[in-house]
Design an enzyme around this catalytic site. Structure first.
Site, PDB file in Angstrom:
ATOM      1  N   GLU A   1       8.705 -78.751 -84.078  1.00 23.44           N
ATOM      2  CA  GLU A   1       9.135 -80.233 -83.438  1.00 23.44           C
ATOM      3  C   GLU A   1       7.878 -80.983 -83.418  1.00 23.44           C
ATOM      4  OE1 GLU A   1      11.066 -81.044 -79.840  1.00 23.44           O
ATOM      5  OE2 GLU A   1      12.301 -79.336 -79.936  1.00 23.44           O
TER       6      GLU A   1
ATOM      7  N   TYR B   1       3.396 -82.703 -79.935  1.00 22.64           N
ATOM      8  CA  TYR B   1       3.436 -84.094 -80.112  1.00 22.64           C
ATOM      9  C   TYR B   1       2.260 -85.068 -79.878  1.00 22.64           C
ATOM     10  CZ  TYR B   1       8.469 -83.606 -80.313  1.00 22.64           C
ATOM     11  OH  TYR B   1       9.921 -83.163 -80.496  1.00 22.64           O
TER      12      TYR B   1
ATOM     13  N   HIS C   1      18.612 -74.115 -76.012  1.00 24.88           N
ATOM     14  CA  HIS C   1      17.740 -75.436 -76.118  1.00 24.88           C
ATOM     15  C   HIS C   1      18.441 -76.361 -74.720  1.00 24.88           C
ATOM     16  CE1 HIS C   1      15.616 -78.414 -78.613  1.00 24.88           C
ATOM     17  NE2 HIS C   1      15.618 -79.038 -77.384  1.00 24.88           N
TER      18      HIS C   1
ATOM     19  N   ASN D   1      13.782 -72.775 -76.715  1.00 24.31           N
ATOM     20  CA  ASN D   1      13.065 -74.042 -77.197  1.00 24.31           C
ATOM     21  C   ASN D   1      12.217 -74.623 -75.693  1.00 24.31           C
ATOM     22  OD1 ASN D   1      12.302 -75.941 -79.113  1.00 24.31           O
ATOM     23  ND2 ASN D   1      13.123 -77.300 -77.136  1.00 24.31           N
ATOM     24  N   GLU D   2      10.995 -74.569 -75.744  1.00 22.29           N
ATOM     25  CA  GLU D   2      10.238 -75.213 -74.729  1.00 22.29           C
ATOM     26  C   GLU D   2      10.510 -74.924 -73.372  1.00 22.29           C
ATOM     27  OE1 GLU D   2      10.214 -79.414 -75.516  1.00 22.29           O
ATOM     28  OE2 GLU D   2       9.445 -79.342 -77.138  1.00 22.29           O
TER      29      GLU D   2
ATOM     30  N   TRP E   1      11.220 -84.140 -85.543  1.00 25.07           N
ATOM     31  CA  TRP E   1      12.093 -84.663 -84.640  1.00 25.07           C
ATOM     32  C   TRP E   1      12.355 -86.116 -84.810  1.00 25.07           C
ATOM     33  CZ3 TRP E   1      15.170 -81.628 -81.466  1.00 25.07           C
ATOM     34  CH2 TRP E   1      15.899 -82.314 -80.596  1.00 25.07           C
TER      35      TRP E   1
ATOM     36  N   GLN F   1      22.175 -82.645 -77.351  1.00 24.72           N
ATOM     37  CA  GLN F   1      21.697 -83.981 -77.683  1.00 24.72           C
ATOM     38  C   GLN F   1      22.778 -84.655 -78.716  1.00 24.72           C
ATOM     39  OE1 GLN F   1      17.569 -82.300 -77.823  1.00 24.72           O
ATOM     40  NE2 GLN F   1      17.202 -84.377 -77.326  1.00 24.72           N
TER      41      GLN F   1
ATOM     42  N   ARG G   1      16.995 -77.171 -88.268  1.00 26.16           N
ATOM     43  CA  ARG G   1      16.867 -76.403 -86.790  1.00 26.16           C
ATOM     44  C   ARG G   1      17.888 -76.954 -85.926  1.00 26.16           C
ATOM     45  NH1 ARG G   1      13.197 -77.025 -82.140  1.00 26.16           N
ATOM     46  NH2 ARG G   1      13.369 -75.141 -80.906  1.00 26.16           N
TER      47      ARG G   1
ATOM     48  N   ASN H   1       5.787 -76.568 -80.837  1.00 32.03           N
ATOM     49  CA  ASN H   1       6.120 -77.815 -80.796  1.00 32.03           C
ATOM     50  C   ASN H   1       5.121 -78.575 -80.217  1.00 32.03           C
ATOM     51  OD1 ASN H   1       8.692 -76.578 -81.250  1.00 32.03           O
ATOM     52  ND2 ASN H   1       9.548 -77.389 -79.320  1.00 32.03           N
TER      53      ASN H   1
ATOM     54  N   GLU I   1      18.328 -88.410 -75.451  1.00 32.52           N
ATOM     55  CA  GLU I   1      17.016 -87.855 -75.193  1.00 32.52           C
ATOM     56  C   GLU I   1      16.754 -87.533 -73.881  1.00 32.52           C
ATOM     57  OE1 GLU I   1      13.944 -86.114 -76.466  1.00 32.52           O
ATOM     58  OE2 GLU I   1      15.225 -87.209 -77.993  1.00 32.52           O
ATOM     59  N   TRP I   2      17.683 -86.622 -73.124  1.00 32.26           N
ATOM     60  CA  TRP I   2      17.612 -85.945 -71.784  1.00 32.26           C
ATOM     61  C   TRP I   2      17.478 -86.978 -70.587  1.00 32.26           C
ATOM     62  CZ3 TRP I   2      19.418 -81.477 -72.842  1.00 32.26           C
ATOM     63  CH2 TRP I   2      19.085 -81.176 -74.055  1.00 32.26           C
TER      64      TRP I   2
END
Length: 1250
Positions: free
Chosen positions: A750, A677, A488, A532-533, A793, A390, A443, A675, A800-801
Site C-alpha cells: 500500500e 505512507y 482486512h 493487513n495492518e 492505494w 471498502q 490486491r 504498507n 475510507e473507514w
C-alpha cells in the site's frame, strides 16, 4: 599511488582516490582486519614535569573521557603521539628521563588496552625539544642519533604493549614547511638547501629507528614500524598541456617522493629531483652538493626499510578533539556531526550502499534529493489495491453476515459501507479498469462474513464463495494475478460479540476460514496475505476507539489481540505450508504498516535511539516474531515492563509466548508485506503528539513508548490528518526493513495519497506517486533492496473507514451520489499506467518531471533536407496499368472490382506518360508496384510472362534515362486469381518466393530498392478479416497476415543469399501507419486503446521483422485473453516456429511508412463472448477523426501533420535508427479517372527518406 604506510591520511583519501581531483566513493566493505581509528597529537602541553605550560585538550586528567569518546566511535585503534619532551625534557638521555611523563603514557596505553582499543604510537609529531633545536635541530647530523636514543627509550618502555609504531609523522612538513618556507615552527626561510639537509637527516633517523626495532625488539615485542607520509594530489590545470602534466609530476616527486622514494624504492632521492636540482645549481652557480647525497651504505640501510607489498591496513581520522569532538577546554567534549558519521563508517567497516545504519543514516547515499531515471527489474510487479468492506457493498445480499463495520457509529458524516462502490455487482467494471491500468497484480480482500456469516465454519455460505470465484475468474481472464488478503478488518460481528481478537478461540475460527479459502481459491491465487495492518485495527479499534469495534481501553486489549493475531497467522501459514503449498505453489505472509520515524537531531544518539524504539514498537511488534525469533522485540518488552512497574503493577500488559509458540511463529513468511505512507520526526520525551509549530495535532496513543513525535509544517499535507507527503521516508523504510530483517523479498502492498476535493485533474497525486515510486527505484538501484512489487492505494474512491467518503484515495473517482456508482478516471490513473508500461522512469517520457514539449511542436520549422534525401511520387499497378487481361497478364483478385467511369477497361498508362509526369515535378524517385499476375500469370508457376517482363524493363530503362531511381513493390494487393485460396494457403509462401526470384533475376540490375509488400496490414484486415476488399473473405485476417509475413521473410532471404553480393540492393517492407491520440488523456483506457491500435496496425508486421521474429506482446496478450474468454483452448493468433522466427527476425533493410491521418481512440467494449470472434473485437478500439484539424473529401482523412512526426519518432524509439521511407502520404480528391467500389483513396503520395 604508491602505498607508503599503515596510515592513509584523510585529505589524501577523500580528494585523491580517483586521481582526478574529484571525490569518488567505493561502495564496499573493508576487510574484517581493516583498522579503524582516531588520532590525536600530544605535542601540546601536559603536566607532570613537562617544561612549557601550554593548555591542551588532551590533559592527563581527561584521557579517560577521550577513551570513552573512542568507545562511542567504535574504533579498534587509537593513534596518538608521544611528546619527546614529556619523556626526555632536554631531548637526550644524558639530560635525564621524566618518570611522571613516562608513567602517564603507561597509564594511557593500559587504559586503551582495557577497553579493547589498540594503540598506534607516533614517536615524533613535529614537537622537537627546544634544547635540540638550539643545537641545530634537523640540520645537525647528530639528530639521527638523538632520535634513535629517544626511539630506543619508547620501544623499551612501551613496546610490549604497542603493536604499531610510526617513526615520523609527515616529515615533509618538518623539512619543507619549517626549514624551507618557514610556515611551521621553527620558522626558517631558506629554500636553497636547508630543506634538503633536514629531509636527509629525517630519512636517516627513520632508518636508524627501524633497524633498532628490527634488530633489538621485534623478536620479543612482535610489533611493526612504519612512517606516515602526506600526499598532495597535483593536477595539471590543463590535462592536454604537456608542460602542465610534467609540472604536476615534478611537484609530486619533490614533495611526496622526497621521503617515499628513498624509503620505498632505492634508498636515494627521486631521479627527477636530482636532475632538477643539478640543473638549477648549474644555472645559478650554486654548490653541487646543495642536495646532500646518501652514501652507498646509507642507501642500503634506508632501502632495507621497504615493505614487500603495498597493503593498506587502516584509516585514522584526524583529529579526535576539535575535529571529531568539540572542545572548549572547560566543559566536557561533545561529538560533532562528523563524529557520528565516522562512527557509522567504522560500524559499517566501509561504505555500504543506502541508509545502512540506525536512524536512517548512511556514509554514501547515492541520488539523495535527485530524481533518478531508470527502470525496475524485469520481473517487478505493478499493482493496485482495495478491500472488501471498502468497495463491495451488498452487506445484506446473498447470505452475507454482519461485520463489525456494518453499523459502526463513529464515521464522518454518518457515512456507511452498505453500498460503498457496489463492487459486488460491478466487479466486471472494476476488472476493466484494472486491465486499462496495465497492472500485473490486484490486491483485494475476502470478506470473512461473506464466507462464514457468523465467523464459524458451521455457517459456510456458498453464494459468498461463488462471488469470489467470479471475481478471480474475471481477473485471470484479463491477465491479472490476484493477491488476496484474508483479513482486512471486517470481522464477523458474531465473533466480536464473543470478544473478537481478545478471545483465543478466534485463532481456530480464523484457521477454519483460511482453510476454506485455500481449498476453494488456491489454484487461482498464488499470493496470500493473512492480515493487513494489524497495528491499525488493534490500536485504533481496541484502544483509541476510532475504528470498529470502537473500544477504548488501556493497552491490555491491543496487546492481547495482537498476541492472538500472531498465533492465528502462524497457524494459517503452517496450514498452507503443510497442506496446500505442494499442489498450489503459492506464497503467504503478513502485511504490516509503518511510518518512517526520522531522528529529530540526526547527530543526537538519543534521537537515533528514539527512532529505533518507534520502529521496533510499531513494525517490530508484529515483524520481529515472524521474521526474527518468534518473540516481541526486546525494546517493546522492556518498555512495557517499565511502564507497568511505574504504575505499580508487577505483571506486563504484553502476553508472553511459550517456547513452542515462538518456534511455531518464527519464519512464517515467504515475503515481507509492507504498507508505507508517511514520516514523522521523533525524539525521546513525553507521549504527546506535537507539531514543530503551533497547530492542531491529535494526542499520542502509545504511553508505553515515551516517544515524542513531531511533524514538519513544511511537508505537504493531504486529505487525511495523519498523512503528510515525505517521499524520502519510503527509501529509508525499505532500507531499514532490509537491514533489520535481511534480504527478504519485499512486497510494497500500500502507498497512496488522499484528498477531499475529488478533482479529476489530481496533479498532487501524480506528484506523490512519482516521488514515492522514484524512492523505491533508488532503493532498488542504489541500495540493492530486494523490492518485488509496488501497490498503489487505491483503485477507486471508497469507504475510507472513519473518514467515510470524505477522504478519497482513488485513482478513479466514484460518484457516490449516483445509484450507478459511476467510475471516472483521474489523471493519476493515466500517470500510473505510463509508469507501469515503462516499468519506471525514462527521460522524455510522459512521467518525466522535466519533460519539455518537442521543439517546433506547433510551429513551422524552416530548413532544408539532406542532399541525399529522396523526393518522389508513387503509384501501383492496379491504379494505372489496367487490371484486365492484356499482353499475357493473368487475372488477379481485384479485376472484378475495378472499372472505368464508362464501364470499360482502364487504359494502360504508357511509360512515356509516367516518366514525363515525374520529370515535370522534378522528382528523382518513383515508387511503384509490379503486377504479380503480369509477370507470373498462373501465380504458382515458375514460368514467366515475357511480355510483362519486357514492359517493366522498358519502364525501368526509361526511368534510368531520366535519372529517376525506382523503388519497386513486389506485391500491392494483386494476387493472381490462379492461387484460389490466396493468402490463406501456406503454398503461397513458396509461390511468392518464386515470383520474387524471377523479379530479382530480371530487374535486379536496375532496381536497388525493393519492397516485398505494400500495406499488408491493411489488406489482412480489410480483405481477409472484414471482407471489404477483393476476395471478400471474413474472419481470416490473422491467418492471411501469418503467410504474408513468412512470404516477406522468404523473399528477403532469397535476395540476401543469391543476389545481394552481385546487385548490392536492399529489401524492405511498407506498412500503413496512422497515428492515434487518446480521446481523453486522463483515461488509461484510452491510452490502452492507443497501445492496442498501434500493436494491431503497423506493429503487427513490423515487430516480427525488426524485433524478435514474433507478434507484438500487446497483440499476443489480447488475443490470448480474448480466446480464453471464448472458451478456446489456444490463442486464435497463429504461432511461428523457432525456425520461422529466426528466418523472420531482421528480414528488412529499411521500412516504408504510408501515413495519411490521425485518429482519436477510446476503449471499445468487447462483444459478447458468444459472438463471432474478430480482430476488431480483439483490438477493442473505437476510432474517430480529429475534427479540430483540417478536413478533406475523404471522411476518414483529416489533416494532422504532427501525426507523421510522432509516427517517425516512435519508429526510431521502438526499432532504432533504421532507414525509413515515407512511401505514402497525400490527400484524396473527388475528381479522377476511376474509382474503387470500396472506399479507397486515389492519392498521390510523396516519397521521403527519414
Amino acid at each position: 599511488m604508491v602505498c607508503l604506510s599503515l596510515l592513509i591520511w584523510i585529505s589524501c583519501l577523500s580528494y585523491c582516490v580517483n586521481g582526478t581531483g574529484t571525490m569518488a566513493i567505493i561502495l564496499d566493505n573493508f576487510l574484517q582486519t581493516f583498522v579503524w581509528g582516531a588520532e590525536e597529537l600530544a605535542k601540546a602541553v601536559q603536566e607532570n614535569g613537562h617544561t612549557p605550560s601550554d593548555v591542551s585538550s588532551h590533559t592527563p586528567g581527561k584521557y579517560n573521557d577521550d577513551i570513552n569518546m573512542l568507545k562511542e566511535l567504535g574504533v579498534s585503534h587509537y593513534r596518538f603521539s608521544i611528546s619527546w619532551t614529556q619523556v626526555l625534557p632536554n631531548g637526550t638521555l644524558s639530560g635525564g628521563r621524566n618518570r611522571e611523563g613516562i608513567n602517564y603514557y603507561h597509564n594511557l596505553i593500559a587504559e586503551l588496552l582495557r577497553n579493547d582499543i589498540k594503540p598506534m604510537v607516533t614517536i615524533f609529531d613535529w614537537d622537537l625539544p627546544q634544547a635540540l633545536e638550539d643545537k641545530g635541530g634537523f640540520l645537525n647530523e647528530d639528530f639521527v642519533y638523538w632520535f634513535r636514543d629517544y626511539a630506543d627509550l619508547c620501544f623499551k618502555e612501551f613496546g610490549n604493549s604497542v603493536p604499531l609504531w610510526i617513526t615520523l609523522h609527515q616529515p615533509a612538513v618538518s623539512a619543507i614547511n619549517s626549514y624551507g618556507v618557514g610556515q611551521v615552527s621553527p620558522p626558517t626561510w631558506n629554500l636553497t638547501e636547508r630543506q634538503y639537509v633536514s629531509a636527509r637527516n629525517l630519512v636517516l633517523a627513520h632508518a636508524e629507528a627501524f633497524h633498532l626495532y628490527n634488530n633489538t625488539y621485534r623478536s620479543t615485542q612482535e610489533g611493526k614500524v612504519g612512517i606516515t607520509l602526506s600526499y598532495i594530489c597535483e593536477e595539471p590545470r590543463d590535462p592536454l598541456d604537456i608542460s602542465g602534466v610534467d609540472a604536476a609530476a615534478r611537484s609530486t616527486e619533490f614533495y611526496d617522493g622526497m621521503f617515499s622514494h628513498p624509503i620505498y624504492v632505492d634508498g636515494d632521492w627521486p631521479p627527477v629531483m636530482k636532475e632538477m636540482v643539478a640543473r638549477k645549481n648549474k644555472e645559478s652557480g650554486w654548490p653541487s652538493d646543495r642536495l646532500p647525497p646518501f652514501s652507498d651504505s646509507g642507501k642500503k640501510r634506508i632501502k632495507a626499510v621497504n615493505l614487500d607489498n603495498c597493503s593498506v591496513k587502516g584509516f585514522m581520522a584526524w583529529p579526535l578533539m576539535n575535529g571529531l569532538q568539540d572542545v572548549n577546554f572547560s566543559d566536557p567534549h561533545f561529538p560533532k556531526a562528523s563524529s557520528m558519521w565516522y562512527a557509522g563508517l567504522v560500524l559499517d567497516n566501509g561504505f555500504k550502499p543506502g541508509y545502512s545504519r540506525p536512524g536512517g543514516r548512511g556514509s554514501a547515499v547515492q541520488g539523495k534529493g535527485e530524481f533518478h531515471y531508470g527502470t525496475f527489474p524485469k520481473d517487478f510487479l505493478w499493482s493496485i489495491a482495495s478491500s472488501s468492506f471498502q468497495i463491495e457493498g451488498a452487506v445484506m445480499e446473498d447470505g452475507r453476515g454482519e461485520s463489525i463495520w456494518d453499523n459502526f457509529q463513529f464515521v464522518i458524516h454518518n457515512d456507511s459501507g452498505s453500498v460503498a462502490c457496489d463492487s459486488y455487482h460491478k466487479y466486471p467494471e472494476d476488472v476493466r479498469l484494472l486491465k486499462n491500468l496495465g497492472v500485473d497484480l490486484y490486491r483485494f480482500s475476502i470478506a470473512w462474513p461473506r464466507i462464514f456469516p457468523d465467523g464459524t465454519k458451521a455457517s459456510i455460505n456458498p453464494a459468498g464463495i461463488q462471488y469470489y470465484h467470479r471475481l478471480l475468474d474475471a481477473l485471470l481472464a484479463a491477465g491479472i494475478e490476484p493477491m488476496v488478503t484474508l483479513y482486512h478488518w471486517d470481522l464477523p460481528k458474531a465473533l466480536q460479540d464473543k470478544g473478537g481478537w481478545t478471545n483465543a478461540s478466534i485463532i481456530g475460527h480464523f484457521k477454519d476460514y483460511a482453510d476454506v479459502c485455500f481449498r476453494e481459491y488456491g489454484n487461482k491465487v498464488k499470493l496470500w496475505v493473512t492480515f493487513n495492518e494489524p497495528w491499525v485495527f488493534l490500536v485504533k479499534g481496541l484502544e483509541m476507539g476510532l475504528n470498529a469495534p470502537g473500544y477504548t481501553s488501556a493497552w491490555v486489549e491491543p496487546f492481547t489481540g495482537g498476541h492472538h493475531v500472531l498465533l492465528a497467522h502462524a497457524d494459517v501459514y503452517h496450514l498452507y505450508n503443510d497442506t496446500y503449498r505442494q499442489t498450489q505453489h503459492g506464497e503467504i505472509s503478513i502485511s504490516c504498516n509503518v511510518d518512517w520515524t526520522e531522528p529529530l537531531d540526526p547527530t543526537n544518539s538519543s534521537d537515533i535511539e528514539a527512532s529505533e524504539w518507534a520502529l521496533q514498537m510499531y513494525l517490530g511488534w508484529f515483524a520481529n516474531p515472524v521474521y526474527v525469533n518468534g518473540d516481541y522485540p526486546d525494546v517493546l518488552k522492556a518498555r512495557i515492563v517499565t511502564t507497568c512497574k511505574g504504575e505499580g503493577r508487577n505483571v506486563s500488559e504484553l502476553p508472553a509466548f511459550t517456547e513452542a509458540q515462538k518456534k511455531r511463529i518464527k519464519g512464517t513468511y515467504d515475503f515481507f508485506g509492507l504498507n508505507h505512507y508517511t514520516t514523522q520526526y521523533v525524539r525521546k520525551g513525553n507521549s504527546t503528539y506535537k507539531c514543530l509549530t503551533t497547530g492542531q495535532c491529535r494526542p499520542d496513543f502509545t504511553p508505553d513508548l515515551v516517544i515524542e513525535r513531531l511533524l514538519d509544517p513544511s511537508w505537504p499535507r493531504s486529505g487525511s490528518p495523519w498523512l503528510l507527503v515525505v517521499p524520502w521516508g519510503m527509501r529509508k523504510t525499505l532500507n531499514w526493513v532490509r537491514n533489520t530483517y535481511g534480504n527478504i523479498p519485499i512486497y510494497l502492498n500500500e502507498n497512496g495519497l488522499s484528498d477531499n476535493n475529488g478533482t479529476l485533474d489530481d496533479q498532487h497525486r501524480i506528484d506523490f506517486f512519482r516521488a514515492y515510486i522514484n524512492e523505491v527505484l533508488k532503493a532498488i538501484d542504489f541500495d540493492k533492496v530486494n523490492v518485488k512489487s509496488y501497490t498503489a492505494w487505491s483503485l477507486m474512491d471508497n469507504f475510507e473507514w472513519e473518514g467515510g467518503y470524505y477522504e478519497r484515495f482513488g485513482v478513479h473517482h466514484v460518484d457516490f451520489d449516483s445509484t450507478d456508482r459511476t467510475r471516472t478516471p483521474r489523471s493519476s490513473a493515466a500517470f500510473l499506467r505510463h509508469v507501469f508500461k515503462d516499468n519506471g522512469f525514462k527521460p522524455g517520457a510522459l512521467t518525466d518531471p522535466s519533460r519539455q514539449p518537442l521543439p517546433f511542436e506547433n510551429e513551422l520549422f524552416f530548413g532544408v533536407f539532406p542532399e541525399c534525401f529522396a523526393w518522389g511520387a508513387s503509384s501501383s499497378a492496379s491504379h494505372i496499368e489496367g487490371l484486365l487481361d492484356k499482353e499475357g497478364k493473368g487475372t488477379n483478385s481485384w479485376a472484378s472490382l475495378t472499372e472505368t467511369p464508362a464501364g470499360g477497361v482502364m487504359p494502360l498508362k504508357t511509360n512515356t506518360d509516367i516518366v514525363a509526369a515525374l520529370k515535370d515535378l522534378g522528382l528523382k524517385t518513383y515508387y511503384f508496384s509490379f503486377s504479380w499476375s503480369r509477370i507470373v500469370p498462373q501465380g504458382t508457376s515458375e514460368e514467366a510472362n515475357q511480355d510483362g517482363i519486357n514492359y517493366y524493363n522498358e519502364l525501368l530503362l526509361a526511368l534510368a534515362d531520366a535519372q529517376i531511381e525506382p523503388i519497386v513493390s513486389l506485391h500491392q494487393w494483386e494476387t493472381p486469381a490462379a492461387i484460389t485460396d490466396g493468402w490463406l494457403d501456406d503454398k503461397i509462401v513458396e509461390a511468392f518466393g518464386n515470383y520474387s526470384r524471377i523479379c530479382f533475376q530480371n530487374f535486379g540490375d536496375k532496381v536497388k530498392l525493393w519492397i516485398t509488400h505494400n500495406e499488408p496490414n491493411t489488406r489482412a484486415l480489410y480483405e481477409y478479416e472484414l471482407g471489404k476488399y477483393a476476395t471478400g473473405v471474413k474472419g481470416q485476417g490473422y491467418r492471411a497476415a501469418h503467410y504474408m509475413i513468412k512470404a516477406h521473410a522468404a523473399a528477403y532471404r532469397i535476395y540476401q543469399k543469391d543476389f545481394k553480393k552481385i546487385q548490392n540492393g536492399k529489401v524492405g517492407l511498407a506498412v500503413y501507419h496512422s497515428w492515434a491520440l487518446p480521446k481523453t488523456e486522463r483515461d488509461p483506457g484510452d491510452w490502452a486503446a492507443q497501445d492496442r491500435k498501434l500493436a494491431f496496425d503497423s506493429d503487427w508486421f513490423v515487430d516480427p521483422v525488426l524485433l524478435d521474429g514474433d507478434y507484438p506482446d500487446v497483440m499476443k496478450r489480447e488475443v490470448s485473453l480474448r480466446s480464453r474468454e471464448q472458451n478456446l483452448t489456444q490463442s486464435r493468433l497463429p504461432v511461428f516456429t523457432d525456425v520461422e522466427r529466426n528466418m523472420i527476425r531482421g528480414s528488412t533493410d529499411f521500412l516504408g511508412i504510408n501515413y495519411y491521418t490521425t485518429y482519436l481512440v477510446e476503449e471499445r467494449r468487447h462483444n459478447d463472448v458468444n459472438d463471432m470472434p474478430s480482430i476488431v473485437d480483439d483490438r477493442a478500439v473505437m476510432e474517430s477523426v480529429k475534427t479540430s484539424t483540417g478536413s478533406t473529401n475523404s471522411p476518414w482523412l483529416h489533416v494532422y501533420p504532427k501525426g507523421l512526426r510522432m509516427v517517425l519518432r516512435r519508429f526510431r524509439q521502438r526499432y532504432g535508427n533504421i532507414p525509413v521511407y515515407v512511401t505514402g502520404n497525400g490527400v484524396g480528391t473527388s475528381q479522377g479517372q476511376f474509382k474503387i467500389r470500396t472506399e479507397c483513396s486515389t492519392s498521390s503520395p510523396t516519397l521521403m527518406k527519414y
